[in-house]
Design an enzyme around this catalytic site. Structure first.
Site, short mmCIF file in Angstrom:
data_model
loop_
_atom_site.label_atom_id
_atom_site.label_comp_id
_atom_site.label_asym_id
_atom_site.label_seq_id
_atom_site.Cartn_x
_atom_site.Cartn_y
_atom_site.Cartn_z
N ARG A 11 25.58 15.12 25.72
CA ARG A 11 25.38 15.32 24.28
C ARG A 11 23.92 15.52 23.88
O ARG A 11 23.66 16.18 22.87
CB ARG A 11 26.08 14.25 23.48
CG ARG A 11 25.64 12.90 23.48
CD ARG A 11 26.46 12.05 22.52
NE ARG A 11 27.90 12.01 22.77
CZ ARG A 11 28.64 10.91 22.61
NH1 ARG A 11 28.09 9.80 22.22
NH2 ARG A 11 29.93 10.93 22.81
N ARG A 62 23.25 7.89 26.72
CA ARG A 62 24.56 7.36 27.12
C ARG A 62 25.58 8.47 27.35
O ARG A 62 25.69 9.40 26.54
CB ARG A 62 25.07 6.43 26.02
CG ARG A 62 26.50 6.00 26.22
CD ARG A 62 26.91 4.99 25.20
NE ARG A 62 27.01 5.51 23.86
CZ ARG A 62 28.09 6.12 23.37
NH1 ARG A 62 29.15 6.32 24.14
NH2 ARG A 62 28.12 6.53 22.12
N HIS A 71 23.55 8.46 16.23
CA HIS A 71 24.88 7.96 16.61
C HIS A 71 24.84 6.64 17.35
O HIS A 71 25.66 5.76 17.12
CB HIS A 71 25.54 9.02 17.48
CG HIS A 71 26.94 8.71 17.90
ND1 HIS A 71 27.98 8.54 17.01
CD2 HIS A 71 27.49 8.53 19.14
CE1 HIS A 71 29.10 8.28 17.67
NE2 HIS A 71 28.83 8.26 18.96
N GLU A 78 35.20 14.77 28.04
CA GLU A 78 34.09 14.82 27.07
C GLU A 78 32.83 15.28 27.80
O GLU A 78 32.81 15.34 29.04
CB GLU A 78 33.89 13.46 26.40
CG GLU A 78 35.05 13.10 25.47
CD GLU A 78 34.88 11.78 24.74
OE1 GLU A 78 33.79 11.18 24.80
OE2 GLU A 78 35.86 11.34 24.13
N HIS A 87 24.52 12.45 18.02
CA HIS A 87 25.78 13.11 18.35
C HIS A 87 25.68 14.55 17.84
O HIS A 87 25.25 14.78 16.71
CB HIS A 87 26.95 12.39 17.68
CG HIS A 87 28.27 12.74 18.29
ND1 HIS A 87 28.84 13.98 18.13
CD2 HIS A 87 29.14 12.04 19.07
CE1 HIS A 87 30.00 14.02 18.78
NE2 HIS A 87 30.19 12.85 19.36
P1 FAD Z 1 30.17 -3.13 16.63
O1 FAD Z 1 31.52 -2.65 16.93
O2 FAD Z 1 29.30 -2.27 15.79
O3 FAD Z 1 30.30 -4.55 15.94
C1 FAD Z 1 29.16 -5.19 15.42
C2 FAD Z 1 29.63 -6.37 14.60
O4 FAD Z 1 28.51 -7.16 14.25
C3 FAD Z 1 30.29 -5.99 13.30
O5 FAD Z 1 31.41 -6.83 13.11
C4 FAD Z 1 29.22 -6.28 12.24
O6 FAD Z 1 29.74 -6.57 10.97
C5 FAD Z 1 28.57 -7.48 12.86
N1 FAD Z 1 27.20 -7.76 12.43
C6 FAD Z 1 26.11 -6.95 12.43
N2 FAD Z 1 25.04 -7.62 11.99
C7 FAD Z 1 25.45 -8.89 11.69
C8 FAD Z 1 24.82 -10.05 11.19
N3 FAD Z 1 23.52 -10.07 10.87
N4 FAD Z 1 25.57 -11.17 11.00
C9 FAD Z 1 26.90 -11.18 11.27
N5 FAD Z 1 27.54 -10.10 11.77
C10 FAD Z 1 26.83 -8.98 11.97
N6 FAD Z 1 31.82 4.72 21.94
C11 FAD Z 1 32.68 5.00 22.93
O7 FAD Z 1 32.54 4.48 24.04
N7 FAD Z 1 33.72 5.84 22.69
C12 FAD Z 1 33.93 6.43 21.50
O8 FAD Z 1 34.89 7.17 21.33
C13 FAD Z 1 33.01 6.17 20.46
N8 FAD Z 1 33.16 6.78 19.25
C14 FAD Z 1 32.31 6.42 18.24
C15 FAD Z 1 32.50 6.97 16.97
C16 FAD Z 1 31.71 6.58 15.91
C17 FAD Z 1 31.93 7.17 14.55
C18 FAD Z 1 30.69 5.62 16.12
C19 FAD Z 1 29.82 5.17 14.98
C20 FAD Z 1 30.48 5.09 17.38
C21 FAD Z 1 31.27 5.49 18.44
N9 FAD Z 1 31.09 4.96 19.71
C22 FAD Z 1 31.97 5.27 20.71
C23 FAD Z 1 30.12 3.90 19.94
C24 FAD Z 1 30.86 2.56 19.93
O9 FAD Z 1 31.84 2.58 18.93
C25 FAD Z 1 29.93 1.39 19.68
O10 FAD Z 1 28.79 1.47 20.48
C26 FAD Z 1 30.68 0.09 20.01
O11 FAD Z 1 31.85 0.03 19.24
C27 FAD Z 1 29.79 -1.09 19.74
O12 FAD Z 1 30.56 -2.26 19.80
P2 FAD Z 1 29.86 -3.65 19.46
O13 FAD Z 1 30.91 -4.69 19.57
O14 FAD Z 1 28.64 -3.79 20.25
O15 FAD Z 1 29.36 -3.46 17.96
C1 SIN Z 2 33.15 10.91 20.26
O1 SIN Z 2 34.34 10.74 20.08
O2 SIN Z 2 32.60 12.02 20.34
C2 SIN Z 2 32.29 9.70 20.37
C3 SIN Z 2 32.32 9.27 21.76
C4 SIN Z 2 31.18 8.35 22.05
O3 SIN Z 2 30.36 8.03 21.19
O4 SIN Z 2 31.10 7.97 23.21
#
Ligand code: FAD
Ligand code: SIN
Length: 460
Positions: A289, A385, A350, A115, A243
């Site tokens: 990116r 990032r 993103h 990537e 993104h």
């Molecule tokens: P999240 O996975 O967002 O979880 C947050 C949780 O908190 C959820 O369950 C939500 O419901 C809950 N929540 C929020 N507010 C409250 C509240 N007030 N009360 C109770 N619950 C609450 N990163 C990579 O490293 N690789 C990738 O390939 C990648 N692809 C991505 C593709 C997309 C489309 C997106 C949107 C992001 C991508 N990212 C990627 C970024 C990555 O997915 C996120 O940064 C990561 O998953 C965050 O994890 P987290 O556990 O911190 O939060």
């Molecule tokens: C992607 O698949 O392009 C998302 C990867 C990331 O957010 O790190």
């Protein structure tokens, strides 16, 4: 209503669930999550998790790429710690049943994607559905634990600290302490007092602050706002990552077209068919990116066009369908066959690089409040990032936080909660109005009709 637990985890993405899985070795865990348990940014992750496995790769190279992408604003010690934890985190995920894609013909080796900004192939993935595979496996593992309870449709609305206790006077030098959170049970329309010895914020990002974002509807920055209101330090909130390639289509809803598509040879083109990335960076489509998103934005401003195009029609059709089943299927559903058609794309909000400041164990400045994942600013990402470093940071810090929190709770045998009043909006507003550093000027009404003082610092 009041519940008491050892660990309260707010959020059920990769950060919250990974923490819960480890913390339950030392006590009872309650996970609250604001929609159904899978709904999270994690669930939509496509590209994968960056980690050093290739023979021609090293921790030093991964660290170097991360620091370069972060534009000099990462904390090198944090980057090193997280990068070094990578292979162990991946192995743990495999142990709980995550099925990562293997190299074709070499079933014992992980397939490592490329990537933007990475100088080596190092992105471990499950086709282009990495997040779903990780989320589901973590949920299965957590649900098998007897002492973890998951409460869906429960929205944390405020962290419980001294400022909820009427007339509480903090002694000089006394830290702000967290005793859990007030949580709205959406079904019962009732706010629960959820008392916990240790609280973990894992509420994810804030992409939904923007109109055009790859993030699902849960990503509204709740954790950052709650921590800030309670008096925690937040930093780097200005570093919002765009993104470069979200699907530009009426029915596309900013669906992400993974950076892995460019990693496999995708070419960016203007509507005329001309390529342009060579004018901006020698790494062309695989520049980090921020560079690619700015280049696209610049070209769109020059041409007045609405989008640019990502072309993978030169790749083998069978390979495209196997490597990108999710992207292929989504595009087909809006009438685009990506084996034949160029994909219209635009940049979209993103990822938030900043957030609640933590130390290297995931501790915030509030006592007994930890944080991990996108809600944090740990020093890993700096100003921008590196691709696929987010899932890595979230799972590594879930591990660091759980280890630290387990130690902490073992020393809390004589702990008792102070008398915490039930949630009262009126009471909270009155006691806050009495405090010197209060601002509730930016309060807004959320969908449940509760008035929140967004980003309003509270003094106790
Ligand atoms: P999240 O996975 O967002 O979880 C947050 C949780 O908190 C959820 O369950 C939500 O419901 C809950 N929540 C929020 N507010 C409250 C509240 N007030 N009360 C109770 N619950 C609450 N990163 C990579 O490293 N690789 C990738 O390939 C990648 N692809 C991505 C593709 C997309 C489309 C997106 C949107 C992001 C991508 N990212 C990627 C970024 C990555 O997915 C996120 O940064 C990561 O998953 C965050 O994890 P987290 O556990 O911190 O939060
Ligand atoms: C992607 O698949 O392009 C998302 C990867 C990331 O957010 O790190």
């Amino acid at each position: 209503m009041e519940i008491k637990t050892d660990f309260l985890v707010i959020g059920s993405g990769i950060g919250g669930l990974s923490f819960a899985l480890k913390a339950c070795e030392a006590g009872e865990v309650v996970v609250v999550t604001k929609k159904e348990d899978t709904e999270s940014n994690t669930n939509y992750a496509q590209g994968g998790i960056a980690s050093v496995f290739a023979k021609d790769d090293s921790f030093d190279l991964h660290v170097e790429d991360t620091l370069k992408a972060g534009a000099g604003l990462c904390n090198p010690q944090v980057v090193k710690k997280v990068v070094q934890a990578g292979p162990r985190c991946i192995e743990e995920l495999i142990r709980i049943g995550v099925r990562f894609t293997k190299r074709r013909g070499k079933e014992e080796e992980l397939d490592l994607g490329l990537e933007g900004g990475h100088s080596r192939n190092r992105v471990v993935h499950a086709a282009d559905l990495t997040g779903k595979e990780v989320e589901n496996s973590l949920l299965r593992a957590v649900k098998a634990k007897k002492n973890v309870k998951i409460l869906e449709d429960h929205i944390a609305i405020d962290l419980i600290t001294q400022h909820h206790i009427k007339d509480y006077q903090r002694k000089p030098g006394e830290k702000i302490k967290c005793w859990g959170a007030y949580v709205l049970d959406k079904e019962k329309n009732q706010v629960i007092t959820c008392l916990s010895k240790i609280t973990l914020l894992a509420t994810g990002g804030a992409g939904r602050v923007y109109l055009h974002t790859t993030n699902p509807s849960i990503a509204t920055g709740d954790g950052i706002a709650m921590a800030y209101r309670a008096g925690a330090r937040v930093a780097n909130l200005e570093f919002i990552q765009f993104h470069p390639t979200a699907l530009y289509h009426q029915k596309g809803n900013s669906f992400l077209i993974s950076e892995a598509v460019r990693g496999e040879g995708g070419i960016l083109r203007l509507s005329s068919g001309e390529t342009f990335m060579e004018k901006y960076d020698p790494r062309r489509e695989l520049a980090s990116r921020d560079v690619v998103a700015r280049a696209i934005d610049h070209e769109l401003k020059k041409s007045g066009d609405r989008c640019v195009y990502l072309d993978i029609t030169h790749l083998d059709q069978k390979f495209i369908k196997l490597r990108f089943p999710n992207i292929y299927g989504k595009c087909l559903s809006v009438g685009l066959d990506i084996t034949k058609d160029w994909i219209p794309v635009v940049p979209a909000a993103h990822y938030i690089c900043g957030g609640v400041v933590t130390d290297m164990e995931g501790k915030t400045e509030i006592e007994n409040l930890y944080a991990c994942g996108e809600v944090t600013c740990t020093g890993m990402h700096g100003a921008n990032r590196l691709a696929s470093n987010s899932l890595l940071e979230a799972i590594a810090f879930a591990h660091f936080s759980a280890e630290s929190a387990k130690n902490k709770i073992s020393a809390m045998k004589d702990f008792s909660f102070p008398p915490i009043p039930p949630w009262s909006l009126e009471g909270v507003l009155i006691s806050r109005n009495g405090s010197s550093s209060l601002t509730i000027g930016t309060g807004y009404r959320n969908s449940c009709g509760i008035m929140w003082g967004s980003f309003a610092p509270i003094g106790v």
